[in-house]
Design an enzyme around this catalytic site. Structure first.
Site, mmCIF file in Angstrom:
data_model
loop_
_atom_site.group_PDB
_atom_site.id
_atom_site.type_symbol
_atom_site.label_atom_id
_atom_site.label_comp_id
_atom_site.label_asym_id
_atom_site.label_seq_id
_atom_site.Cartn_x
_atom_site.Cartn_y
_atom_site.Cartn_z
ATOM 1 N N ALA A 38 26.919 -20.360 30.364
ATOM 2 C CA ALA A 38 27.881 -21.471 30.264
ATOM 3 C C ALA A 38 28.145 -22.325 31.267
ATOM 4 C CB ALA A 38 29.057 -20.818 29.914
ATOM 5 N N THR A 39 27.745 -22.011 32.477
ATOM 6 C CA THR A 39 27.650 -22.749 33.717
ATOM 7 C C THR A 39 26.437 -23.912 33.981
ATOM 8 O OG1 THR A 39 27.250 -21.095 35.193
ATOM 9 C CG2 THR A 39 29.536 -21.560 34.667
ATOM 10 N N ALA A 43 24.564 -26.565 29.109
ATOM 11 C CA ALA A 43 25.854 -26.477 28.782
ATOM 12 C C ALA A 43 26.734 -27.480 29.142
ATOM 13 C CB ALA A 43 26.308 -24.908 29.114
ATOM 14 N N TYR A 210 15.225 -31.330 18.523
ATOM 15 C CA TYR A 210 14.545 -32.837 17.677
ATOM 16 C C TYR A 210 15.169 -32.564 16.362
ATOM 17 C CZ TYR A 210 12.131 -36.408 20.121
ATOM 18 O OH TYR A 210 11.791 -37.505 20.870
ATOM 19 N N HIS A 272 8.644 -30.332 19.609
ATOM 20 C CA HIS A 272 9.099 -31.320 19.088
ATOM 21 C C HIS A 272 8.366 -32.278 18.143
ATOM 22 C CE1 HIS A 272 12.054 -30.591 22.016
ATOM 23 N NE2 HIS A 272 11.682 -31.255 23.039
#
Length: 797
Positions: A38-39, A43, A210, A272
């Site tokens: 999360a850091t 994120a 994508y 992609h």
């Protein structure tokens, strides 16, 4: 009691209301979202924003939420980081400021950071979620674990979730995985097997962002909503080519450790661009809302991809890259990276719809612009007599006809769907796509914007917001399944292995690239259009070996020389022969090709037979340069080699095949049977001016060519077109085209391969015109072109 009907109605109404309350209670559920990593940078830039958008979309509906930001960072640092990120969040323009402030405050209160590392940490998280659900009198609907962490951390996290943090019965689990999903087919298989030990297939969501891009996500709906117009167009009969492009202006500075491991093909093309290719090429399911059906049709498209060879790709590297790697990774000054930062790849599909249609995939860093698109260019067989000043944009059939899914950036600056006005007016959902207004002066793909029906999203959304919403709603078709992942790696891994030691072309970067990276294609091969100045490019390490060099341009005996490793050389020669054939057929209606015998041309015959589906065989005449005086069915017969390795694999009219008449009246090469004169007469009758369009020769270790041997007087000069000669080795008798006839050809290609030819190659490079000593030195077309094709072992030793 006086009005029993009223009581009855009241009772029914109360029951309905009570049932409604029960149903509402049943629909209410709690969803926990755990963002691992999360850091991190991803994120901070995208994922918290995507989770906030999910809350904006779903708040006040059937679910309550909690958001847990998890990482290995200390609690104090993690809390401070998340507080800062959450404070920076903003709402879309269509959300009123007061409503935005209220929802943002709610989202901040529902989001918390926690240190998550050990099994005990995961157990504590699970207990906290269960307690929160019980306090709210809710039921748990499910848990989403978003892995925004490196793949090496997946196994430990997966083990902890599976053993200690699964939701209880009746609640779902969704695990979101970020690329890279392996480095090649084997590593992807190992990672898939490892994860499959902890999670079921339906629980895993592999993100390719994508697939969340609005123009990409619109490809299948567009095809579905315009089936009637596209049914007659979406095939090899009408599509000239498909381009799937992602260009970047930035370089890899700061990311060279990742880029050194993956490179541009693994970073962009394998995932992609291949995903976009399958959406364009797959058969359209009857119901595109069925995730299972869409994924199965995508898998079939993967399986129809024709295998790639080294000749299917061109590679480049911007000039500053190696220096950046040396600086960021403390490499020695002698280090030169072979990692490509640019790649163009030619892809074909082996199915009835797309056979022969080139799909061009291209991506690179440090290019002249930032843009992404998938462009379907249609064939145009119309000719307009008036000049283009009089063409009407929405009527003229002579304008280019194309459909473009414009992914973003570039001149347009936003996602869009573009359809040429001379195709049809497309149907798009009006609630989510609007027609673009006039943009005078804006040109796309060489045409003004007014040439297109152009549509852009009513509201632009970033890809991660779209995908996080799909994860929440369980839409699997926007994600990469294990089967599709392994099919993609199975397609790309052989090419990556083949290119592992290739030296990429250096380019300066940005607008200075000019035409240096332009490429062209023919058959199954793709090559740069512009040759670099003659140079030897060193590979990595202080003492380069011959394999560390790539000869880009040279001359031999004052004629063009093409030199490469054997596989590439044969592919290049086959492409050149096909290009010559196409030009000859276009100009004269027929192509006359004379082929030499021996073992060297065998790989060429195999290449032409298996890789050149567009070769004009129906209009090609095949002649022999020379033949051994043995029956045509004899294993030593040159014609038998041609039959085995080429003729039985192609469709060429039998009357276009011209074996040498060495076996007449049950005799072999008897002068009185006049076989040489017969073959000469056949050539004179069918080949204009007796000038072959292309003659393929070899060079013997003694300097002979065709069946013209040193110290042999036959066939080196004079009027005879075809001669009988004597060979120093068995079988001694031969029939051969004469040197004067060979030199009448419009093009002569000499193929020289193998280390055993190194000595004669050096010798012949130094001698003059001495055909009696070295017949090959007498090959010089009087009004045509001579090109030498040598592999590195013959050229460099």
């Amino acid at each position: 009691m006086k009005h029993p009907g009223c009581w009855k109605m009241l009772t029914v109404a109360m029951c309905v209301a009570l049932l409604g309350c029960l149903q509402a209670q049943e629909l209410r559920g709690h969803v926990s979202v755990i963002l691992l990593g999360a850091t991190g940078d991803l994120a901070r830039k995208y994922l918290w924003r995507g989770l906030f958008q999910l809350y904006l979309d779903e708040a006040g509906k059937d679910y309550s939420f909690s958001f847990h930001g998890a990482a290995l960072t200390s609690t104090k640092q993690g809390q401070a980081f998340i507080a800062k990120v959450l404070e920076s969040l903003s709402c879309p323009e269509d959300v009123a400021p007061d409503r935005c402030s209220e929802l943002k405050g709610q989202f901040q209160r529902l989001s918390a950071y926690r240190h998550l590392a050990t099994r005990e940490d995961y157990m504590a998280l699970s207990k906290d979620i269960e307690a929160q659900v019980q306090r709210g009198g809710l039921r748990e609907a499910g848990r989403i674990f978003y892995f925004s962490v490196p793949p090496f951390a997946y196994a430990d996290i997966a083990r902890n979730i599976n053993s200690s943090c699964r939701p209880g019965p009746g609640a779902w689990l969704r695990v979101v995985l970020e690329k890279p999903f392996g480095h090649d087919h084997l590593s992807a298989q190992q990672l898939a097997t490892e994860l499959g030990g902890f999670f079921r297939e339906e629980e895993m969501y592999r993100v390719d962002h994508y697939l969340g891009k609005q123009a990409v996500a619109q490809i299948l709906p567009f095809r579905d909503q315009n089936r009637k117009a596209l049914d007659g167009l979406w095939s090899r009969h009408h599509v000239e080519r498909v381009e799937i492009i992602m260009k970047e202006t930035v370089d890899a500075e700061g990311r060279t450790s990742f880029y050194e491991e993956y490179g541009v093909i693994r970073d962009v093309l394998q995932n992609h661009l291949t995903e976009v290719l399958t959406l364009v090429a797959m058969e359209l399911p009857h119901n595109i809302s069925s995730s299972e059906s869409v994924l199965q049709h995508k898998l079939r498209a993967f399986r129809a991809l024709r295998g790639l060879q080294k000749g299917s790709a061109v590679l480049g590297q911007y000039q500053a890259y190696s220096e950046q790697v040396r600086r960021e990774q403390q490499k020695p000054d002698s280090f030169h990276s072979l990692t490509p930062t640019f790649a163009g790849v030619l892809v074909h599909m082996d199915n009835l719809r797309w056979e022969g249609v080139p799909f061009i995939l291209m991506s690179g860093k440090a290019l002249d612009e930032r843009v992404g698109y998938a462009r379907i260019l249609f064939r145009n067989q119309a000719y307009c007599v008036q000049n283009d000043e009089h063409w009407v944009a929405d009527q003229s059939r002579c304008l280019p006809r194309q459909i473009v899914f414009y992914i973003g950036h570039g001149e347009l600056g936003s996602p869009a769907v573009l359809v040429s006005r001379n195709l049809f007016r497309p149907s798009l959902p009006p609630e989510s796509w609007k027609e673009l207004g006039a943009r005078p002066g804006l040109r796309l793909f060489g045409r003004p914007l007014s040439d297109f029906y152009a549509y852009s999203p009513v509201r632009e959304q970033d890809a991660y917001s779209v995908l996080i919403s799909h994860i929440f709603h369980g839409r699997k078709d926007s994600f990469v399944t294990t089967e599709n992942l392994l099919a993609s790696w199975g397609f790309w891994t052989p090419l990556l292995d083949g290119l592992a030691h290739e030296v990429p072309r250096l380019y300066p970067g940005g607008a200075e690239n000019g035409h240096l990276l332009d490429f062209e294609f023919g058959g199954a091969r793709l090559c740069f259009s512009q040759q670099q100045p003659e140079q030897l490019v060193p590979g990595p390490g202080p003492a380069p070996m011959p394999s560390g060099f790539q000869v880009l341009k040279a001359r031999y005996r004052e004629s063009p020389l093409i030199s490469a490793w054997p596989e590439e050389l044969i592919a290049k020669l086959a492409d050149d022969i096909e290009a010559t054939a196409v030009r000859a057929v276009r100009r004269f209606g027929a192509f006359h090709l004379a082929l030499s015998g021996g073992s060297s041309p065998v790989p060429l015959f195999q290449q032409l037979a298996t890789r050149h589906y567009g070769f004009p065989w129906a209009h090609t005449h095949l002649w022999l340069v020379d033949e051994r005086c043995v029956p045509l069915w004899d294993p030593e017969s040159n014609f038998q080699h041609l039959q085995t390795h080429l003729l039985q694999h192609i469709r060429v009219p039998y009357y276009n095949i011209h074996p040498m008449p060495v076996h007449l009246r049950q005799r072999l090469c008897a002068e009185e049977d006049q076989g040489a004169q017969t073959y000469a007469s056949e050539i004179s009758a069918l080949v204009a001016n007796s000038s072959f369009d292309l003659v393929l020769l070899g060079m013997g270790a003694d300097g002979h060519t065709a069946s013209l041997f040193p110290q042999s007087p036959s066939g080196l000069d004079g009027e005879q077109l075809v001669v009988l000669t004597e060979s120093p080795s068995r079988p001694f008798q031969r029939m051969s085209l004469s040197l004067p006839l060979i030199n009448r050809a419009r093009k002569v290609a000499v193929l020289v391969m193998g280390r055993v030819k190194r000595e004669i190659t050096v010798l012949v490079s130094r001698v003059g015109h001495e055909p009696k000593k070295w017949p090959i030195s007498g090959v010089l077309p009087t009004s045509g072109q001579l090109v030498w094709y040598m592999d590195y072992e013959a050229f460099l030793g």
